[in-house]
Design a protein around this motif. Structure first.
Motif, short mmCIF file in Angstrom:
data_model
loop_
_atom_site.label_atom_id
_atom_site.label_comp_id
_atom_site.label_asym_id
_atom_site.label_seq_id
_atom_site.Cartn_x
_atom_site.Cartn_y
_atom_site.Cartn_z
N PRO A 137 70.06 36.45 -8.00
CA PRO A 137 68.98 35.54 -7.62
C PRO A 137 68.15 36.11 -6.47
O PRO A 137 68.68 36.73 -5.55
N ASP A 147 66.31 35.58 -3.26
CA ASP A 147 66.20 34.57 -2.21
C ASP A 147 65.73 35.18 -0.90
O ASP A 147 66.00 34.68 0.16
N GLU A 148 65.02 36.28 -0.98
CA GLU A 148 64.51 36.90 0.23
C GLU A 148 63.32 36.10 0.74
O GLU A 148 62.52 35.61 -0.03
N VAL A 149 63.20 36.00 2.06
CA VAL A 149 62.06 35.31 2.63
C VAL A 149 61.15 36.35 3.25
O VAL A 149 61.59 37.15 4.05
N VAL A 170 59.12 37.68 5.93
CA VAL A 170 58.99 37.31 7.34
C VAL A 170 57.61 37.70 7.82
O VAL A 170 57.23 38.87 7.76
N VAL A 171 56.83 36.71 8.23
CA VAL A 171 55.48 36.97 8.70
C VAL A 171 55.51 36.96 10.22
O VAL A 171 55.89 35.97 10.84
N PRO A 212 54.17 36.49 13.83
CA PRO A 212 53.07 35.70 14.34
C PRO A 212 51.96 36.61 14.87
O PRO A 212 52.22 37.54 15.62
N ARG A 235 74.33 43.76 0.67
CA ARG A 235 73.18 42.87 0.63
C ARG A 235 72.65 42.66 -0.79
O ARG A 235 72.27 41.55 -1.17
N ARG A 246 71.34 32.39 8.07
CA ARG A 246 70.66 31.54 7.10
C ARG A 246 71.12 30.10 7.20
O ARG A 246 70.44 29.20 6.70
N ASP A 287 73.71 30.59 -7.41
CA ASP A 287 73.72 30.98 -6.01
C ASP A 287 74.18 29.77 -5.20
O ASP A 287 74.44 28.72 -5.77
N PRO A 322 69.85 28.26 -0.88
CA PRO A 322 70.19 29.63 -0.48
C PRO A 322 70.03 29.89 1.02
O PRO A 322 70.53 30.88 1.53
N MET A 323 69.32 28.99 1.71
CA MET A 323 69.22 29.11 3.17
C MET A 323 68.77 27.76 3.73
O MET A 323 68.21 26.94 3.02
N PHE A 369 66.64 29.10 9.54
CA PHE A 369 66.19 30.46 9.18
C PHE A 369 64.67 30.44 9.06
O PHE A 369 64.12 30.31 7.98
N ALA A 420 60.72 31.79 10.80
CA ALA A 420 60.00 32.71 11.66
C ALA A 420 59.04 31.96 12.57
O ALA A 420 58.31 32.56 13.34
N PRO A 459 57.43 30.33 15.54
CA PRO A 459 57.69 30.44 16.97
C PRO A 459 57.78 29.05 17.60
O PRO A 459 57.14 28.11 17.15
#
Lengths: 214, 210
Positions: free
Chosen positions: A191, A193-195, A197-198, A200, B117, B128, B188, B192-193, B198, B200, B202
Protein backbone atom coordinates in the motif's frame (compact mmCIF):
# COMPACT_ATOMS: atom_id res chain seq x y z
CA UNK A 1 23.53 -47.11 2.71
CA UNK A 2 23.53 -43.74 1.04
CA UNK A 3 20.70 -42.39 -1.07
CA UNK A 4 20.39 -43.50 -4.68
CA UNK A 5 20.07 -41.08 -7.59
CA UNK A 6 16.69 -39.32 -8.06
CA UNK A 7 15.76 -41.56 -11.00
CA UNK A 8 16.22 -44.62 -8.80
CA UNK A 9 14.12 -43.02 -6.04
CA UNK A 10 11.42 -42.27 -8.61
CA UNK A 11 11.41 -45.89 -9.82
CA UNK A 12 11.15 -47.21 -6.28
CA UNK A 13 8.34 -44.78 -5.41
CA UNK A 14 6.36 -45.81 -8.46
CA UNK A 15 6.84 -49.45 -7.51
CA UNK A 16 5.97 -48.85 -3.85
CA UNK A 17 3.01 -46.49 -4.31
CA UNK A 18 0.73 -47.77 -7.07
CA UNK A 19 -0.53 -45.04 -9.38
CA UNK A 20 1.86 -42.35 -8.17
CA UNK A 21 3.07 -40.03 -10.91
CA UNK A 22 6.55 -38.76 -10.06
CA UNK A 23 8.80 -36.78 -12.36
CA UNK A 24 12.38 -35.71 -11.83
CA UNK A 25 13.08 -32.00 -12.14
CA UNK A 26 16.71 -31.61 -13.09
CA UNK A 27 18.77 -28.83 -11.55
CA UNK A 28 21.34 -27.64 -14.07
CA UNK A 29 23.41 -25.65 -11.58
CA UNK A 30 26.69 -27.01 -10.12
CA UNK A 31 24.83 -28.08 -6.96
CA UNK A 32 22.86 -30.54 -9.15
CA UNK A 33 20.18 -30.77 -6.49
CA UNK A 34 17.53 -32.55 -8.54
CA UNK A 35 14.04 -32.76 -7.14
CA UNK A 36 10.96 -34.94 -7.43
CA UNK A 37 7.64 -33.48 -8.55
CA UNK A 38 4.70 -35.25 -6.93
CA UNK A 39 1.09 -35.44 -8.03
CA UNK A 40 -1.55 -34.19 -5.59
CA UNK A 41 -3.51 -37.42 -5.22
CA UNK A 42 -0.58 -39.57 -4.11
CA UNK A 43 1.64 -36.98 -2.40
CA UNK A 44 0.67 -38.05 1.10
CA UNK A 45 1.20 -41.75 0.32
CA UNK A 46 4.57 -41.00 -1.31
CA UNK A 47 5.61 -38.95 1.72
CA UNK A 48 4.73 -41.80 4.06
CA UNK A 49 6.55 -44.23 1.78
CA UNK A 50 9.72 -42.11 1.92
CA UNK A 51 9.49 -41.66 5.68
CA UNK A 52 8.93 -45.34 6.39
CA UNK A 53 11.27 -46.76 3.73
CA UNK A 54 13.48 -49.30 5.47
CA UNK A 55 16.73 -48.10 3.89
CA UNK A 56 16.14 -44.36 3.42
CA UNK A 57 14.12 -43.47 6.56
CA UNK A 58 13.60 -39.82 5.54
CA UNK A 59 12.20 -38.95 8.96
CA UNK A 60 13.01 -35.23 9.08
CA UNK A 61 11.62 -32.39 6.96
CA UNK A 62 14.14 -29.61 7.54
CA UNK A 63 12.55 -27.02 5.31
CA UNK A 64 9.32 -26.25 3.54
CA UNK A 65 8.98 -23.17 1.41
CA UNK A 66 6.82 -21.64 -1.30
CA UNK A 67 7.79 -20.40 -4.74
CA UNK A 68 5.73 -18.13 -6.98
CA UNK A 69 5.93 -18.70 -10.73
CA UNK A 70 4.19 -15.95 -12.67
CA UNK A 71 2.48 -16.45 -16.03
CA UNK A 72 5.33 -16.76 -18.50
CA UNK A 73 5.29 -15.78 -22.16
CA UNK A 74 7.98 -17.15 -24.44
CA UNK A 75 8.41 -15.98 -27.99
CA UNK A 76 10.37 -17.78 -30.71
CA UNK A 77 11.07 -16.86 -34.29
CA UNK A 78 9.77 -19.37 -36.80
CA UNK A 79 10.38 -19.37 -40.55
CA UNK A 80 7.12 -19.79 -42.46
CA UNK A 81 6.53 -20.05 -46.21
CA UNK A 82 3.99 -17.52 -47.37
CA UNK A 83 2.61 -16.20 -50.63
CA UNK A 84 3.72 -12.59 -50.90
CA UNK A 85 2.31 -10.05 -53.31
CA UNK A 86 4.98 -7.88 -54.88
CA UNK A 87 4.46 -4.23 -55.90
CA UNK A 88 3.86 -5.09 -59.59
CA UNK A 89 1.04 -7.51 -58.71
CA UNK A 90 2.92 -10.80 -59.21
CA UNK A 91 2.65 -13.42 -56.46
CA UNK A 92 5.58 -15.44 -55.24
CA UNK A 93 6.26 -17.85 -52.35
CA UNK A 94 8.82 -16.57 -49.91
CA UNK A 95 10.19 -17.50 -46.53
CA UNK A 96 9.01 -15.06 -43.90
CA UNK A 97 10.05 -14.91 -40.25
CA UNK A 98 7.19 -14.94 -37.79
CA UNK A 99 7.23 -14.49 -34.02
CA UNK A 100 5.22 -17.15 -32.28
CA UNK A 101 4.23 -16.54 -28.67
CA UNK A 102 3.41 -19.31 -26.25
CA UNK A 103 1.80 -18.55 -22.92
CA UNK A 104 2.59 -20.69 -19.91
CA UNK A 105 0.15 -20.22 -17.02
CA UNK A 106 1.70 -19.46 -13.64
CA UNK A 107 1.47 -21.61 -10.56
CA UNK A 108 2.58 -21.76 -6.95
CA UNK A 109 5.03 -24.37 -5.80
CA UNK A 110 5.81 -25.97 -2.45
CA UNK A 111 9.29 -27.35 -1.86
CA UNK A 112 10.19 -29.81 0.92
CA UNK A 113 13.73 -30.77 1.92
CA UNK A 114 13.95 -34.17 3.55
CA UNK A 115 16.79 -35.66 5.59
CA UNK A 116 17.24 -38.80 7.60
CA UNK A 117 18.28 -38.39 11.22
CA UNK A 118 18.61 -42.13 11.59
CA UNK A 119 20.67 -42.84 8.47
CA UNK A 120 22.42 -39.44 8.40
CA UNK A 121 21.80 -38.67 4.78
CA UNK A 122 19.90 -36.27 2.60
CA UNK A 123 18.52 -34.12 1.23
CA UNK A 124 15.75 -35.41 -0.97
CA UNK A 125 13.84 -32.49 -2.45
CA UNK A 126 10.11 -32.83 -3.10
CA UNK A 127 8.00 -30.39 -5.08
CA UNK A 128 4.28 -29.94 -5.59
CA UNK A 129 2.68 -27.47 -7.96
CA UNK A 130 -0.76 -25.89 -7.74
CA UNK A 131 -3.11 -25.83 -10.69
CA UNK A 132 -3.02 -22.04 -10.95
CA UNK A 133 -2.44 -18.93 -8.85
CA UNK A 134 -6.12 -18.27 -8.11
CA UNK A 135 -8.81 -20.58 -6.72
CA UNK A 136 -6.78 -23.63 -7.69
CA UNK A 137 -3.90 -22.75 -5.34
CA UNK A 138 -4.46 -25.88 -3.27
CA UNK A 139 -2.05 -28.64 -2.27
CA UNK A 140 -2.24 -31.61 0.07
CA UNK A 141 -0.59 -30.88 3.42
CA UNK A 142 2.38 -32.99 4.45
CA UNK A 143 2.16 -31.86 8.09
CA UNK A 144 0.49 -35.18 9.08
CA UNK A 145 3.65 -36.91 7.84
CA UNK A 146 6.31 -34.48 9.10
CA UNK A 147 5.14 -32.33 12.03
CA UNK A 148 8.00 -29.88 11.43
CA UNK A 149 6.22 -28.62 8.30
CA UNK A 150 3.30 -27.24 10.33
CA UNK A 151 4.45 -23.65 10.88
CA UNK A 152 6.21 -23.43 7.52
CA UNK A 153 3.09 -24.52 5.67
CA UNK A 154 1.21 -21.86 7.64
CA UNK A 155 3.82 -19.35 6.51
CA UNK A 156 3.42 -20.41 2.87
CA UNK A 157 -0.33 -20.08 3.30
CA UNK A 158 0.09 -16.64 4.85
CA UNK A 159 2.59 -15.17 2.38
CA UNK A 160 1.87 -17.09 -0.86
CA UNK A 161 -1.76 -18.09 -0.42
CA UNK A 162 -1.28 -21.83 -0.90
CA UNK A 163 -4.14 -23.68 0.83
CA UNK A 164 -2.85 -26.90 2.38
CA UNK A 165 -5.65 -29.43 2.56
CA UNK A 166 -5.42 -31.62 5.63
CA UNK A 167 -3.36 -29.13 7.66
CA UNK A 168 -4.47 -29.32 11.33
CA UNK A 169 -4.40 -25.57 12.01
CA UNK A 170 -4.20 -23.50 8.86
CA UNK A 171 -4.20 -19.85 9.96
CA UNK A 172 -2.08 -16.85 9.07
CA UNK A 173 1.11 -16.92 11.12
CA UNK A 174 2.90 -13.59 10.50
CA UNK A 175 0.25 -11.20 9.20
CA UNK A 176 -3.03 -10.59 11.03
CA UNK A 177 -6.21 -12.57 10.34
CA UNK A 178 -8.05 -9.77 8.52
CA UNK A 179 -5.20 -9.30 6.03
CA UNK A 180 -6.24 -10.28 2.48
CA UNK A 181 -3.05 -9.97 0.38
CA UNK A 182 -0.20 -12.45 -0.09
CA UNK A 183 2.93 -10.29 0.28
CA UNK A 184 5.53 -12.74 -1.05
CA UNK A 185 3.79 -13.16 -4.40
CA UNK A 186 5.69 -11.47 -7.18
CA UNK A 187 2.73 -9.32 -8.24
CA UNK A 188 2.09 -7.96 -4.73
CA UNK A 189 2.08 -4.18 -4.53
CA UNK A 190 2.46 -2.73 -1.02
CA UNK A 191 0.00 0.00 0.00
CA UNK A 192 1.19 3.50 -0.80
CA UNK A 193 1.01 5.61 2.32
CA UNK A 194 3.86 8.06 1.90
CA UNK A 195 3.08 11.67 2.70
CA UNK A 196 4.70 14.34 0.59
CA UNK A 197 6.37 16.63 3.10
CA UNK A 198 6.06 20.24 2.02
CA UNK A 199 8.59 22.51 3.66
CA UNK A 200 6.98 25.75 4.85
CA UNK A 201 7.97 28.48 2.43
CA UNK A 202 9.68 31.58 3.73
CA UNK A 203 7.83 34.78 2.91
CA UNK A 204 9.54 36.64 0.12
CA UNK A 205 11.25 33.55 -1.24
CA UNK A 206 11.31 33.31 -5.02
CA UNK A 207 8.13 31.82 -6.39
CA UNK A 208 5.88 32.82 -3.50
CA UNK A 209 2.91 35.13 -3.93
CA UNK A 210 4.54 38.02 -2.05
CA UNK A 211 7.42 37.94 -4.54
CA UNK A 212 5.02 37.96 -7.47
CA UNK A 213 3.17 40.99 -6.14
CA UNK A 214 6.30 43.14 -6.04
CA UNK B 1 14.18 33.96 32.92
CA UNK B 2 15.07 37.51 32.20
CA UNK B 3 18.77 38.37 32.01
CA UNK B 4 18.76 40.85 34.89
CA UNK B 5 17.14 38.25 37.15
CA UNK B 6 19.82 35.77 36.11
CA UNK B 7 22.53 38.30 36.95
CA UNK B 8 20.91 38.94 40.32
CA UNK B 9 20.82 35.22 41.00
CA UNK B 10 24.53 34.87 40.18
CA UNK B 11 25.33 37.89 42.32
CA UNK B 12 23.36 36.45 45.25
CA UNK B 13 24.99 33.05 44.92
CA UNK B 14 28.42 34.72 45.16
CA UNK B 15 27.31 35.95 48.55
CA UNK B 16 26.15 32.54 49.70
CA UNK B 17 22.44 32.97 49.00
CA UNK B 18 20.75 30.34 46.82
CA UNK B 19 17.67 31.41 44.89
CA UNK B 20 15.59 29.51 42.38
CA UNK B 21 12.18 29.52 40.75
CA UNK B 22 9.50 26.91 41.14
CA UNK B 23 9.75 26.13 37.42
CA UNK B 24 13.50 25.53 37.61
CA UNK B 25 13.26 23.41 40.74
CA UNK B 26 10.41 21.36 39.31
CA UNK B 27 12.13 20.74 35.98
CA UNK B 28 15.46 20.01 37.69
CA UNK B 29 13.74 17.29 39.69
CA UNK B 30 11.95 15.86 36.67
CA UNK B 31 14.91 15.74 34.31
CA UNK B 32 17.15 13.93 36.77
CA UNK B 33 14.70 11.19 37.52
CA UNK B 34 13.28 9.93 34.23
CA UNK B 35 11.99 6.39 34.53
CA UNK B 36 12.05 4.56 31.20
CA UNK B 37 9.78 1.66 30.36
CA UNK B 38 11.34 -1.81 30.20
CA UNK B 39 10.49 -2.25 26.57
CA UNK B 40 12.56 -3.38 23.62
CA UNK B 41 11.66 -4.44 20.10
CA UNK B 42 14.77 -5.58 18.23
CA UNK B 43 18.56 -5.28 18.05
CA UNK B 44 18.44 -1.63 19.25
CA UNK B 45 17.12 -3.00 22.55
CA UNK B 46 20.45 -4.80 23.04
CA UNK B 47 22.25 -1.44 22.74
CA UNK B 48 19.71 0.06 25.14
CA UNK B 49 20.45 -2.71 27.65
CA UNK B 50 24.19 -2.10 27.18
CA UNK B 51 23.58 1.60 27.89
CA UNK B 52 22.08 0.77 31.26
CA UNK B 53 24.87 -1.58 32.31
CA UNK B 54 28.14 -0.83 34.08
CA UNK B 55 30.26 0.34 31.15
CA UNK B 56 27.97 3.11 29.85
CA UNK B 57 25.88 3.42 33.01
CA UNK B 58 22.75 5.42 32.24
CA UNK B 59 22.28 5.67 36.03
CA UNK B 60 24.68 8.63 35.96
CA UNK B 61 21.84 10.57 34.38
CA UNK B 62 19.18 9.44 36.81
CA UNK B 63 17.48 6.97 34.51
CA UNK B 64 18.52 3.62 35.94
CA UNK B 65 15.07 2.57 37.10
CA UNK B 66 13.51 0.78 34.15
CA UNK B 67 9.89 0.19 35.13
CA UNK B 68 8.09 -2.98 34.13
CA UNK B 69 4.73 -1.21 33.96
CA UNK B 70 3.72 1.71 31.73
CA UNK B 71 1.79 3.15 34.70
CA UNK B 72 5.09 3.86 36.45
CA UNK B 73 7.11 5.01 33.46
CA UNK B 74 7.50 8.46 31.95
CA UNK B 75 9.77 7.63 29.02
CA UNK B 76 9.26 5.03 26.31
CA UNK B 77 12.38 4.24 24.26
CA UNK B 78 11.06 2.72 21.02
CA UNK B 79 14.16 0.62 20.45
CA UNK B 80 13.90 -1.34 17.24
CA UNK B 81 11.76 -2.33 14.30
CA UNK B 82 8.06 -1.59 14.83
CA UNK B 83 6.17 -4.14 12.77
CA UNK B 84 2.66 -3.32 11.69
CA UNK B 85 1.46 -6.13 13.91
CA UNK B 86 3.25 -4.61 16.95
CA UNK B 87 2.37 -0.94 16.30
CA UNK B 88 -1.06 -0.98 18.04
CA UNK B 89 0.56 -2.41 21.18
CA UNK B 90 3.25 0.31 21.18
CA UNK B 91 0.58 3.02 20.92
CA UNK B 92 -1.45 1.32 23.65
CA UNK B 93 1.59 1.21 25.98
CA UNK B 94 2.19 4.90 25.33
CA UNK B 95 -1.46 5.66 26.07
CA UNK B 96 -1.19 3.84 29.40
CA UNK B 97 1.70 5.99 30.60
CA UNK B 98 0.87 8.90 32.93
CA UNK B 99 1.68 12.49 31.92
CA UNK B 100 4.16 14.05 31.52
CA UNK B 101 5.53 11.40 29.18
CA UNK B 102 8.28 11.40 26.59
CA UNK B 103 9.27 9.28 23.60
CA UNK B 104 12.72 8.51 22.19
CA UNK B 105 12.63 6.81 18.77
CA UNK B 106 15.86 4.82 18.69
CA UNK B 107 17.42 3.63 15.44
CA UNK B 108 16.67 3.74 11.73
CA UNK B 109 13.66 1.40 11.99
CA UNK B 110 11.87 3.27 14.76
CA UNK B 111 12.31 6.65 13.08
CA UNK B 112 11.50 5.67 9.49
CA UNK B 113 11.20 1.91 8.94
CA UNK B 114 14.91 1.73 8.15
CA UNK B 115 16.03 -1.01 5.76
CA UNK B 116 12.52 -2.53 5.93
CA UNK B 117 10.77 0.65 4.80
CA UNK B 118 9.70 -0.78 1.44
CA UNK B 119 8.55 -4.06 2.95
CA UNK B 120 4.99 -5.11 3.61
CA UNK B 121 5.12 -5.59 7.35
CA UNK B 122 7.06 -2.73 8.95
CA UNK B 123 5.71 0.61 10.13
CA UNK B 124 7.45 3.55 8.45
CA UNK B 125 8.32 5.24 11.74
CA UNK B 126 6.56 5.32 15.11
CA UNK B 127 6.09 9.10 14.75
CA UNK B 128 3.11 8.28 12.53
CA UNK B 129 1.08 7.50 15.65
CA UNK B 130 2.69 9.08 18.72
CA UNK B 131 4.60 12.35 19.19
CA UNK B 132 8.34 11.65 19.35
CA UNK B 133 10.60 13.97 21.35
CA UNK B 134 14.04 12.78 20.23
CA UNK B 135 14.94 10.79 17.11
CA UNK B 136 18.25 8.86 17.05
CA UNK B 137 19.57 7.66 13.68
CA UNK B 138 21.85 4.63 13.53
CA UNK B 139 21.59 0.93 12.89
CA UNK B 140 21.78 0.34 15.77
CA UNK B 141 22.89 3.58 17.47
CA UNK B 142 25.77 3.13 19.88
CA UNK B 143 25.16 3.56 23.61
CA UNK B 144 26.82 7.00 23.38
CA UNK B 145 24.13 8.03 20.90
CA UNK B 146 21.37 6.91 23.25
CA UNK B 147 23.06 8.82 26.09
CA UNK B 148 23.23 11.87 23.83
CA UNK B 149 19.55 11.50 23.01
CA UNK B 150 18.80 11.17 26.69
CA UNK B 151 20.78 14.34 27.49
CA UNK B 152 18.90 16.10 24.67
CA UNK B 153 15.64 15.03 26.29
CA UNK B 154 16.87 16.28 29.67
CA UNK B 155 17.66 19.64 28.10
CA UNK B 156 14.20 19.71 26.57
CA UNK B 157 12.56 18.95 29.94
CA UNK B 158 14.72 21.59 31.65
CA UNK B 159 13.58 24.26 29.20
CA UNK B 160 9.87 23.48 29.38
CA UNK B 161 7.83 26.39 30.71
CA UNK B 162 5.07 25.61 33.19
CA UNK B 163 2.82 28.47 32.07
CA UNK B 164 2.19 30.49 28.98
CA UNK B 165 1.56 29.50 25.39
CA UNK B 166 4.86 27.65 25.05
CA UNK B 167 4.03 25.19 27.82
CA UNK B 168 4.33 21.52 26.85
CA UNK B 169 1.51 19.40 25.50
CA UNK B 170 0.56 17.79 28.81
CA UNK B 171 -0.17 21.20 30.33
CA UNK B 172 -2.57 22.11 27.53
CA UNK B 173 -5.90 20.83 28.83
CA UNK B 174 -7.51 20.59 25.40
CA UNK B 175 -4.71 18.57 23.80
CA UNK B 176 -4.95 14.77 23.87
CA UNK B 177 -2.92 12.59 26.20
CA UNK B 178 -3.98 9.41 24.45
CA UNK B 179 -3.76 8.73 20.75
CA UNK B 180 -5.97 6.49 18.60
CA UNK B 181 -4.75 2.90 18.43
CA UNK B 182 -4.55 1.78 14.78
CA UNK B 183 -6.63 -1.21 13.72
CA UNK B 184 -5.70 -4.09 11.44
CA UNK B 185 -7.16 -3.41 7.99
CA UNK B 186 -7.44 -5.53 4.88
CA UNK B 187 -4.20 -4.22 3.31
CA UNK B 188 -2.55 -2.02 5.94
CA UNK B 189 -3.06 -0.49 9.35
CA UNK B 190 -6.19 1.65 9.56
CA UNK B 191 -5.51 4.54 9.47
CA UNK B 192 -1.94 4.31 8.06
CA UNK B 193 -0.99 7.37 10.12
CA UNK B 194 -2.47 9.81 12.63
CA UNK B 195 -2.56 13.03 10.65
CA UNK B 196 -2.82 15.14 13.84
CA UNK B 197 0.55 13.86 14.98
CA UNK B 198 2.30 13.20 11.68
CA UNK B 199 2.07 16.63 10.17
CA UNK B 200 4.33 19.18 8.59
CA UNK B 201 2.12 22.03 9.75
CA UNK B 202 4.22 24.55 11.71
CA UNK B 203 3.00 25.65 15.12
CA UNK B 204 1.05 22.46 15.86
CA UNK B 205 1.93 21.46 19.44
CA UNK B 206 1.55 17.80 18.44
CA UNK B 207 3.72 18.12 15.38
CA UNK B 208 6.54 15.72 14.75
CA UNK B 209 8.17 16.93 11.56
CA UNK B 210 9.84 20.30 11.96
Amino acid sequence: MSLPCPEEIKTQIEAGVPGAAVSVIANGSPSAQHSLLLDHAHARAVAEFLRDHAEWRLDYCSLMTGVDWLDAETSEKVKVKKVVKAADGSESEQEVEEVRKTKKPGYLEAVYHLFSMEKKHGPVVLRMRTRDRGDGARLPSLTPVWRSAEFQEREAFDLYGIVFEGHPDLRRILMWDGFVDFPMRKDYVPPVDEVPVVAPQRPGAPGTSSEARR
Amino acid sequence: MADDLKDLKIELSKNGIFTTTLEELYNWGRKNSVWPLTFGLACCAIEMIATTMARYDLARFGAEVFRPSPRQADLIIVSGTVTKKMAPQVVRLYNQMPEPKYVIAMGACAISGGPFRDGYNVLKGIDRYIPVDVHIPGCPPRPEALIHAFMTLQKKIEEQALAGESRPRHLHKELPSEFPVPAFGAHDLEPPMNRDVFTAEPGNPLKVIQ
